[in-house]
Design an enzyme around this catalytic site. Structure first.
Site, PDB file in Angstrom:
ATOM      1  N   GLN A   1      32.662  47.115  28.437  1.00 25.01           N
ATOM      2  CA  GLN A   1      33.101  45.742  28.671  1.00 25.01           C
ATOM      3  C   GLN A   1      31.985  44.772  29.078  1.00 25.01           C
ATOM      4  O   GLN A   1      32.117  43.566  28.841  1.00 25.01           O
ATOM      5  CB  GLN A   1      34.232  45.724  29.706  1.00 25.01           C
ATOM      6  CG  GLN A   1      35.500  46.363  29.171  1.00 25.01           C
ATOM      7  CD  GLN A   1      36.656  46.270  30.150  1.00 25.01           C
ATOM      8  OE1 GLN A   1      36.785  45.316  30.899  1.00 25.01           O
ATOM      9  NE2 GLN A   1      37.504  47.291  30.129  1.00 25.01           N
TER      10      GLN A   1
ATOM     11  N   CYS B   1      33.227  41.811  37.904  1.00 26.66           N
ATOM     12  CA  CYS B   1      31.985  41.031  37.875  1.00 26.66           C
ATOM     13  C   CYS B   1      32.216  39.558  38.187  1.00 26.66           C
ATOM     14  O   CYS B   1      32.520  38.752  37.303  1.00 26.66           O
ATOM     15  CB  CYS B   1      31.276  41.155  36.537  1.00 26.66           C
ATOM     16  SG  CYS B   1      29.614  40.433  36.612  1.00 26.66           S
TER      17      CYS B   1
ATOM     18  N   LYS C   1      32.853  44.175  41.812  1.00 30.05           N
ATOM     19  CA  LYS C   1      33.419  45.238  40.982  1.00 30.05           C
ATOM     20  C   LYS C   1      32.681  45.251  39.637  1.00 30.05           C
ATOM     21  O   LYS C   1      33.029  44.520  38.720  1.00 30.05           O
ATOM     22  CB  LYS C   1      34.918  45.007  40.793  1.00 30.05           C
ATOM     23  CG  LYS C   1      35.705  45.072  42.122  1.00 30.05           C
ATOM     24  CD  LYS C   1      37.188  44.847  41.921  1.00 30.05           C
ATOM     25  CE  LYS C   1      37.946  44.849  43.239  1.00 30.05           C
ATOM     26  NZ  LYS C   1      37.898  46.113  43.973  1.00 30.05           N
ATOM     27  N   THR C   2      31.646  46.079  39.547  1.00 29.62           N
ATOM     28  CA  THR C   2      30.822  46.131  38.342  1.00 29.62           C
ATOM     29  C   THR C   2      30.497  47.572  37.975  1.00 29.62           C
ATOM     30  O   THR C   2      30.569  48.477  38.807  1.00 29.62           O
ATOM     31  CB  THR C   2      29.483  45.386  38.538  1.00 29.62           C
ATOM     32  OG1 THR C   2      28.692  46.112  39.507  1.00 29.62           O
ATOM     33  CG2 THR C   2      29.681  43.957  39.006  1.00 29.62           C
TER      34      THR C   2
ATOM     35  N   ALA D   1      27.552  48.531  37.395  1.00 29.97           N
ATOM     36  CA  ALA D   1      26.335  48.847  38.141  1.00 29.97           C
ATOM     37  C   ALA D   1      26.669  49.418  39.516  1.00 29.97           C
ATOM     38  O   ALA D   1      25.989  50.316  40.010  1.00 29.97           O
ATOM     39  CB  ALA D   1      25.478  47.595  38.279  1.00 29.97           C
TER      40      ALA D   1
ATOM     41  N   CYS E   1      24.791  41.981  39.036  1.00 30.04           N
ATOM     42  CA  CYS E   1      25.461  41.080  38.108  1.00 30.04           C
ATOM     43  C   CYS E   1      24.392  40.472  37.203  1.00 30.04           C
ATOM     44  O   CYS E   1      23.584  39.662  37.659  1.00 30.04           O
ATOM     45  CB  CYS E   1      26.194  39.988  38.887  1.00 30.04           C
ATOM     46  SG  CYS E   1      27.304  39.040  37.860  1.00 30.04           S
TER      47      CYS E   1
END
Length: 435
Positions: free
Chosen positions: A44, A160, A336-337, A339, A372
């Site tokens: 995504q 993100c 919330k990513t 990474a 991000c």
């Protein structure tokens, strides 16, 4: 099908697949199953680029069957509930499955009821979202003929937090190239109070906002969307004073402008209705309001805010020692990513491994790291890396790419976003390798 598993993982997204792959590489967990209903696994993070017409949507998708790690069983089903006191999970088609250890990583869900009207309007006409249909976003951007281009986001946690503004910067770049920019006002309306929570990155982004002539509107809580009249309705989190900025227009605007409320004022069409403030748009991009999936939210495993209640450092559940949670569903005060998941997984795997071997967890701790990648133009990017304290924590490996300061725009960071990160995702992260 067996009804008991040593390790049961809920979710075949980034977190679930990485945990399974790394556990299998440890060779201590021999009986791992993943509950996941979807046929397709998506990368995504590339959807921002899809929405800007610079990445092929089909390349973001792979069959779930090709992603499930060899040695893990795929239970193609939906989890529907928990009985943590009896170490069991209920499913839609396979009945009850018991476990020794449970990893909860189903991601998040969208709840359009939190912003009435948005569900009916999204992905139709001039309302778009990279989160739900990035191909439609690109259609909206490339067919935009001018007017008010409104970019906004709900006040819930979202995947993100920087994503709603990345597509705005790319859209502005496209508008400039296609000559509609001169008849366009770009507005970014957010419930927040700053453009970004990391000071070093925020400084760069404000320079980008100036360069692109974008109107920032802070303290704007999105509460409804009227798709027919093309109005986004807000409640304002700050009072409009007598000289207030949002209702001012004409010669006195600059004199009275409160830049903690609005920055770079644009006199776009608005409607005030009681305590609601409506911005009229000619195109609208937003993120959907997000919550934990229903079966998690309605369980005993969540905190008061409805997210999975885990320790911020160990990701172990605060009540049930044999349950861990990570990724978007976890109540962790960080972005919330993918990474973030990349750094959470090794902690969860180490703790699970020690729990299985020695009945106690280790002392490795997650520091809230997230990142991000903020694309600011076609060919430019800033990389915001930060921890729980919003401290800027750039990866030392970036120096190998000849990037001395990732809080500044750089073309090499764009290359990392477009080519490097997708490669690392499919070939390293999904294979259980630490990157």
């Amino acid at each position: 099908m067996k009804s008991h598993r040593q390790v049961l993982i809920i979710g075949g997204g980034t977190a679930g697949i990485m945990v399974a792959a790394q556990l299998l590489s440890q060779k201590n967990a021999k009986d791992i199953a993943i509950i996941e209903p979807a046929d397709t696994h998506y990368y995504q993070p590339a959807w921002t680029l899809v929405g800007a017409g610079t990445y092929d949507y089909d390349k973001t998708a792979r069959p779930m069957s090709s992603i499930i790690p060899k040695g893990a069983e795929w239970i193609k089903d939906k989890a529907t509930g928990f009985d943590p006191d009896n170490n069991s999970v209920s499913t839609a088609s396979n009945g009850t499955i018991t476990y020794d250890y449970l990893v909860v990583a189903p991601g998040l869900a969208y709840d359009f009821s939190l912003v009435p009207g948005l569900g009916e309007a999204i992905d139709k006409g001039v309302v778009c979202s990279n989160y739900t249909d990035p191909k439609h976003t690109w259609n909206v951007i490339k067919n935009f003929k001018g007017g008010t281009a409104l970019f906004t986001q709900p006040t819930t946690p979202i995947k993100c937090g920087g994503a709603p503004q990345k597509i705005m910067y790319l859209a502005e770049n496209h508008f400039r190239k296609s000559v509609v920019k001169k008849k366009t006002d770009i507005v970014f309306a957010t419930g927040g109070t700053v453009i970004f929570g990391v000071k070093e990155v925020a400084k760069t982004l404000m320079e980008v906002v100036d360069r692109k002539d974008i109107n920032l509107r802070f303290h704007h809580k999105l509460v409804a969307v009227d798709g027919d009249k093309q109005i986004a309705w807000y409640k304002l989190g700050k009072d409009i004073t007598a000289g207030g900025c949002v209702v001012m227009s004409g010669e006195d605007t600059e004199k009275h402008l409160d830049e903690t409320f609005q920055y770079n004022y644009k006199d776009v069409k608005v409607t005030v209705d009681g305590n609601r403030y409506g911005i009229h748009y000619d195109m609208l991009h937003t993120a959907p309001p997000s919550v934990a999936p229903k079966f998690v939210k309605e369980s005993d495993l969540v905190n008061a805010a409805g997210w999975l209640d885990v320790d911020h450092k160990t990701m172990q559940h605060n009540k049930y020692a044999n349950i861990f949670g990570l990724g978007d569903v976890a109540a962790l005060p960080t972005a919330k990513t993918g990474a973030a998941i990349r750094k959470q997984v090794p902690i969860v795997v180490d703790n699970l491994d020690l729990l299985m071997k020695h009945d106690k967890i280790g002392n490795k701790a997650y520091n809230g790291y997230s990142s991000c990648p903020l694309v600011t133009d076609y060919g430019k990017m800033v990389l915001a890396e930060f921890d729980y304290g919003n401290n800027f924590t750039p990866d030392p490996k970036l120096k190998q790419m000849l990037i001395s300061d990732s809080s500044k725009e750089h073309w090499r960071l764009w290359m990392l976003k477009k080519y490097g990160l997708p490669y690392l995702y499919w070939n390293k992260m999904m294979k259980g390798k630490n990157v």
